[in-house]
Design an enzyme around this catalytic site. Structure first.
Site, PDB file in Angstrom:
ATOM      1  N   SER A 382      -2.766   6.224   4.754  1.00  0.00           N
ATOM      2  CA  SER A 382      -2.670   4.790   4.500  1.00  0.00           C
ATOM      3  C   SER A 382      -3.861   4.341   3.639  1.00  0.00           C
ATOM      4  O   SER A 382      -4.994   4.749   3.886  1.00  0.00           O
ATOM      5  CB  SER A 382      -2.679   4.069   5.847  1.00  0.00           C
ATOM      6  OG  SER A 382      -2.646   2.709   5.627  1.00  0.00           O
ATOM      7  N   GLY A 383      -3.552   3.570   2.614  1.00  0.00           N
ATOM      8  CA  GLY A 383      -4.621   3.066   1.750  1.00  0.00           C
ATOM      9  C   GLY A 383      -4.990   4.023   0.636  1.00  0.00           C
ATOM     10  O   GLY A 383      -5.924   3.786  -0.122  1.00  0.00           O
ATOM     11  N   LYS A 386      -0.580   4.672  -2.691  1.00  0.00           N
ATOM     12  CA  LYS A 386       0.828   4.978  -3.005  1.00  0.00           C
ATOM     13  C   LYS A 386       1.569   3.750  -3.534  1.00  0.00           C
ATOM     14  O   LYS A 386       2.208   3.807  -4.592  1.00  0.00           O
ATOM     15  CB  LYS A 386       1.546   5.516  -1.743  1.00  0.00           C
ATOM     16  CG  LYS A 386       0.859   6.730  -1.133  1.00  0.00           C
ATOM     17  CD  LYS A 386       1.565   7.240   0.087  1.00  0.00           C
ATOM     18  CE  LYS A 386       1.534   6.315   1.287  1.00  0.00           C
ATOM     19  NZ  LYS A 386       0.202   6.145   1.906  1.00  0.00           N
ATOM     20  N   THR A 387       1.462   2.647  -2.809  1.00  0.00           N
ATOM     21  CA  THR A 387       2.158   1.434  -3.251  1.00  0.00           C
ATOM     22  C   THR A 387       1.595   0.970  -4.594  1.00  0.00           C
ATOM     23  O   THR A 387       2.336   0.521  -5.475  1.00  0.00           O
ATOM     24  CB  THR A 387       2.001   0.318  -2.181  1.00  0.00           C
ATOM     25  OG1 THR A 387       2.504   0.830  -0.951  1.00  0.00           O
ATOM     26  CG2 THR A 387       2.770  -0.925  -2.557  1.00  0.00           C
ATOM     27  N   GLU A 510       9.159   3.354   2.047  1.00  0.00           N
ATOM     28  CA  GLU A 510       9.832   3.494   3.343  1.00  0.00           C
ATOM     29  C   GLU A 510       9.132   2.701   4.441  1.00  0.00           C
ATOM     30  O   GLU A 510       7.921   2.714   4.552  1.00  0.00           O
ATOM     31  CB  GLU A 510       9.809   4.981   3.705  1.00  0.00           C
ATOM     32  CG  GLU A 510      10.554   5.326   4.944  1.00  0.00           C
ATOM     33  CD  GLU A 510      10.161   6.725   5.396  1.00  0.00           C
ATOM     34  OE1 GLU A 510      10.881   7.660   5.047  1.00  0.00           O
ATOM     35  OE2 GLU A 510       9.147   6.872   6.088  1.00  0.00           O
TER      36      GLU A 510
HETATM   37  N1  LIG Z   1      -3.309  -6.861  -3.746  1.00  0.00           N
HETATM   38  C1  LIG Z   1      -4.389  -6.179  -3.471  1.00  0.00           C
HETATM   39  N2  LIG Z   1      -5.605  -6.658  -3.774  1.00  0.00           N
HETATM   40  C2  LIG Z   1      -6.726  -5.961  -3.509  1.00  0.00           C
HETATM   41  N3  LIG Z   1      -6.724  -4.725  -2.948  1.00  0.00           N
HETATM   42  C3  LIG Z   1      -5.541  -4.189  -2.624  1.00  0.00           C
HETATM   43  C4  LIG Z   1      -4.315  -4.885  -2.865  1.00  0.00           C
HETATM   44  N4  LIG Z   1      -3.285  -4.101  -2.443  1.00  0.00           N
HETATM   45  C5  LIG Z   1      -3.854  -2.968  -1.962  1.00  0.00           C
HETATM   46  N5  LIG Z   1      -5.194  -3.011  -2.062  1.00  0.00           N
HETATM   47  C6  LIG Z   1      -6.137  -1.964  -1.679  1.00  0.00           C
HETATM   48  O1  LIG Z   1      -5.849  -0.829  -2.475  1.00  0.00           O
HETATM   49  C7  LIG Z   1      -5.920   0.355  -1.720  1.00  0.00           C
HETATM   50  C8  LIG Z   1      -4.593   1.113  -1.823  1.00  0.00           C
HETATM   51  O2  LIG Z   1      -3.594   0.317  -1.216  1.00  0.00           O
HETATM   52  P1  LIG Z   1      -2.074   0.765  -1.247  1.00  0.00           P
HETATM   53  O3  LIG Z   1      -1.291  -0.323  -0.585  1.00  0.00           O
HETATM   54  O4  LIG Z   1      -1.685   1.159  -2.610  1.00  0.00           O
HETATM   55  O5  LIG Z   1      -2.115   2.018  -0.301  1.00  0.00           O
HETATM   56  P2  LIG Z   1      -0.905   2.821   0.361  1.00  0.00           P
HETATM   57  O6  LIG Z   1      -1.234   4.254   0.200  1.00  0.00           O
HETATM   58  O7  LIG Z   1       0.395   2.356  -0.167  1.00  0.00           O
HETATM   59  O8  LIG Z   1      -1.086   2.366   1.874  1.00  0.00           O
HETATM   60  P3  LIG Z   1       0.032   2.284   3.019  1.00  0.00           P
HETATM   61  O9  LIG Z   1       0.524   3.651   3.271  1.00  0.00           O
HETATM   62  O10 LIG Z   1      -0.750   1.747   4.163  1.00  0.00           O
HETATM   63  O11 LIG Z   1       1.088   1.315   2.554  1.00  0.00           O
HETATM   64  C9  LIG Z   1      -6.275  -0.073  -0.305  1.00  0.00           C
HETATM   65  O12 LIG Z   1      -7.662   0.085  -0.159  1.00  0.00           O
HETATM   66  C10 LIG Z   1      -5.926  -1.517  -0.249  1.00  0.00           C
HETATM   67  O13 LIG Z   1      -6.786  -2.210   0.606  1.00  0.00           O
END
Ligand SMILES: Nc1ncnc2c1ncn2[C@@H]1O[C@H](COP(=O)(O)OP(=O)(O)OP(=O)(O)O)[C@@H](O)[C@H]1O
Length: 587
Positions: A382-383, A386-387, A510
């Site tokens: 997580s974090g 990916k998103t 997902e």
């Molecule tokens: N809109 C945003 N503004 C600032 N920081 C963000 C934003 N969205 C995500 N982050 C930060 O960017 C990093 C990556 O986030 P992201 O959501 O891409 O991770 P992820 O791998 O998809 O996590 P998860 O599996 O929990 O969904 C994290 O440290 C998050 O706190």
């Protein structure tokens, strides 16, 4: 940083003023100027008629003593009817202009918010934005439709009464002219204090609005955390803050009105005593004394609405600033003159970096080639980013370094709608829009889709039985927030919504919690049966179906550290192996 610069408004004047309010109204609310001017003119006519009615009453009273009042009575009746017609029409026209202008302003604001870029929503609270659309525009409505015309009428009434009083009797007028400044000395400073209080009430009401939106939308979380007590106390504190300011406002108003009334009564008393003496010495007729008294009231009563305009404008200037905050923020660049796109065949990340904040890299040196028809699972802690990675494909954000190409050309060269039409995106937070099932499934779809096709797709994601159980089938209302649809059903509906668009790339973030194993399996099976030329990137949180993906990307702290099939990664990637074992053990 390019992405975040899109969220900041143009530099604005230090202090907002009436000019900004006028600019906002004329440029964004586009009031129907002709109707507005007609309304003001009619209101002018109505006020002049009221002043004339008083003058006629004077003549009527004086003529009455001489038994010559019949003709005057007819004239008086005509002017009364004229006054009635003029004030009814002016009130309608001014309110209509206000309603029309504020509706345009609300639509402009609504459209602008819809078009704002994603980073803007990252930085602004939902409730605050909705309060601007509803409350701040209402403040402007009040100003245009009532306060402004009341003040204009008041001003005409004050000036007209003053002139007519001067014509009737100079000495009595001087008495009034001594009393009015005394009233002004009381009204103006108190008005300023009232303006400050009502500004505070507006601000706190917007905060309450914002808190209410969160409290309602996060109600499940609140209950799950047993945080009702805390939420209630937060809400009550907010309500009490508004109550405190409102009580101060009431105190001031309750104090102000009787004081003004006493001064008004004193003025009337002085006029009656002094005017009575003048009547006895035949220096004034009874009719003139009555008329003078009425003019005194017609002059003094509108004083508060005229000075109130200053307060109203001050309040509205605050609302203007908040609305301008939104309207000055550039909308998302849709690149409508960009290149069209029939399908996404290749995707190439070449040394791509990205960060939401300038000094905090989230994606680091991403190098990735994706070809049409690949079925990819994206996994990682997580974090790990990916998103964020798939957000770049949607062009929600732009890389801060490196290049992201689609079909060999920079992603930024494509028209945004053309690019997004090629992508079916299912986010983790699946929200359904208000409307029917069909509305939801066809949301923004660039292609025409028949009901038969919808039913077929619903069958493929295992929702046939569920659809059959709905009373109105595809016409069933899914509820304001889709609350009568379970999390798993919502996720599958979102998949159908993505597929009806006939995309060439399907991105599926997902949902970790919404799908039970059985449903997750159905979704994975569905992905396996998708057309061979549909590329899919699935952000997988639970690995119990991971073997089904021919290509797996493993992300760690913003980097892709693993790229291969399950067997390869299991053999070569220690972190993947740990991740898999850990998750698999826990199911
Ligand atoms: N809109 C945003 N503004 C600032 N920081 C963000 C934003 N969205 C995500 N982050 C930060 O960017 C990093 C990556 O986030 P992201 O959501 O891409 O991770 P992820 O791998 O998809 O996590 P998860 O599996 O929990 O969904 C994290 O440290 C998050 O706190």
């Amino acid at each position: 940083m390019t992405t975040n610069s899109a969220t900041s408004a143009k530099p604005r004047p230090k202090k907002y003023g009436t000019r900004d309010l006028l600019r906002l109204i004329t440029t964004n609310a586009e009031p129907k100027k002709g109707l507005f001017i007609l309304g003001i003119l009619l209101s002018f006519v109505a006020t002049i008629c009221s002043l004339s009615i008083t003058l006629m009453l004077k003549e009527f009273i004086d003529a009455f003593n001489h038994g010559n009042s019949g003709q005057l009575l007819v004239k008086l009746s005509i002017v009364i009817v004229l006054q009635l017609l003029a004030s009814v029409s002016s009130s309608f026209l001014l309110s209509y202009t206000g309603v029309d202008a504020v509706s345009k302003l609300r639509s402009t604001l609504w459209d602008h918010i819809v078009d704002l870029p994603i980073p803007y929503f990252d930085h602004n609270r939902t409730g605050e934005l909705s309060s601007r659309v509803v409350n701040d525009t209402s403040t402007i409505f009040e100003l245009i439709s009532s306060q402004f015309s009341n003040a204009i009428n008041g001003l005409i009434s004050i000036i007209g009464s003053l002139i007519l009083m001067l014509m009737l009797n100079l000495k009595l007028t001087i008495i009034i002219l001594i009393i009015v400044p005394i009233m002004a000395v009381i009204i103006i400073p108190m008005g300023q204090v009232l303006a400050r209080i009502s500004k505070a009430i507006q601000k706190e009401t917007a905060n309450l609005n914002s808190a209410a939106v969160q409290m309602i939308s996060q109600n499940r979380l609140v209950k799950a955390m047993v945080a009702e007590k805390r939420l209630k106390s937060q809400g009550n504190d907010q309500v009490n803050r508004i109550k405190g300011f409102s009580i101060s406002q009431i105190k001031l108003i309750s104090f102000l009105n009787p004081i003004l009334n006493i001064i008004l009564l004193a003025a009337i008393f002085i006029i009656i005593v002094y005017g009575g003496i003048l009547v006895q010495t035949n220096a004034l007729t009874i009719g003139s004394l009555v008329a003078f008294l009425m003019y005194a009231v017609q002059m003094i009563s509108p004083l508060s609405s005229v000075t109130g305009l200053v307060t109203a404008v001050q309040q509205t200037v605050g609302a203007t600033e908040r609305i301008d905050d939104i309207l000055d923020t550039p909308v998302e660049d849709k690149r409508l003159d960009g290149v069209g796109l029939d399908s996404i065949d290749t995707i190439n990340f070449d040394h791509v970096d990205f960060g939401y904040e300038a000094d905090q890299p989230v994606l680091k040196d991403i190098n990735l080639d994706i070809h049409r028809g690949e079925r990819i699972a994206l996994i990682g802690e997580s974090g790990s980013g990916k998103t964020t990675l798939v957000s770049l494909l949607e062009s929600y954000y732009a890389p801060t370094a490196g290049t992201l190409d689609v079909n060999g050309a920079p992603v930024a060269s494509y028209a945004v709608p053309a690019l997004r039409d090629q992508i079916g995106y299912v986010s983790q937070e699946v929200d359904l829009m208000p409307g029917t099932m069909r509305d939801n499934l066809l949301l923004g779809s660039p292609v025409a889709v028949t009901d038969d096709r919808l039913v077929e797709l619903l069958g493929q994601v295992g929702l046939s039985d569920w659809l059959a159980s709905l009373s109105d089938g595809l016409d069933t209302d899914v509820g304001e927030r889709g609350l009568n649809v379970s999390g798993g059903q919502r996720q599958r509906l979102a998949i159908v919504r993505a597929l009806v668009r006939e995309p060439s790339l399907l991105i599926l973030d997902e949902a970790t919690a919404s799908l039970d194993n059985q449903n997750q399996e159905k979704v994975t099976q569905l992905l396996a049966t998708l057309p061979a030329n549909l590329t899919s990137i699935t952000i997988v949180h639970r690995l119990n179906q991971i073997e089904a993906y021919p290509r797996i990307l493993f992300m760690e702290d913003g980097e892709i550290t693993g790229d291969g099939d399950h067997a390869t990664l299991l053999a070569s990637h220690a972190r993947y192996r740990d991740f898999y074992r850990l998750q698999y053990q826990h199911g």
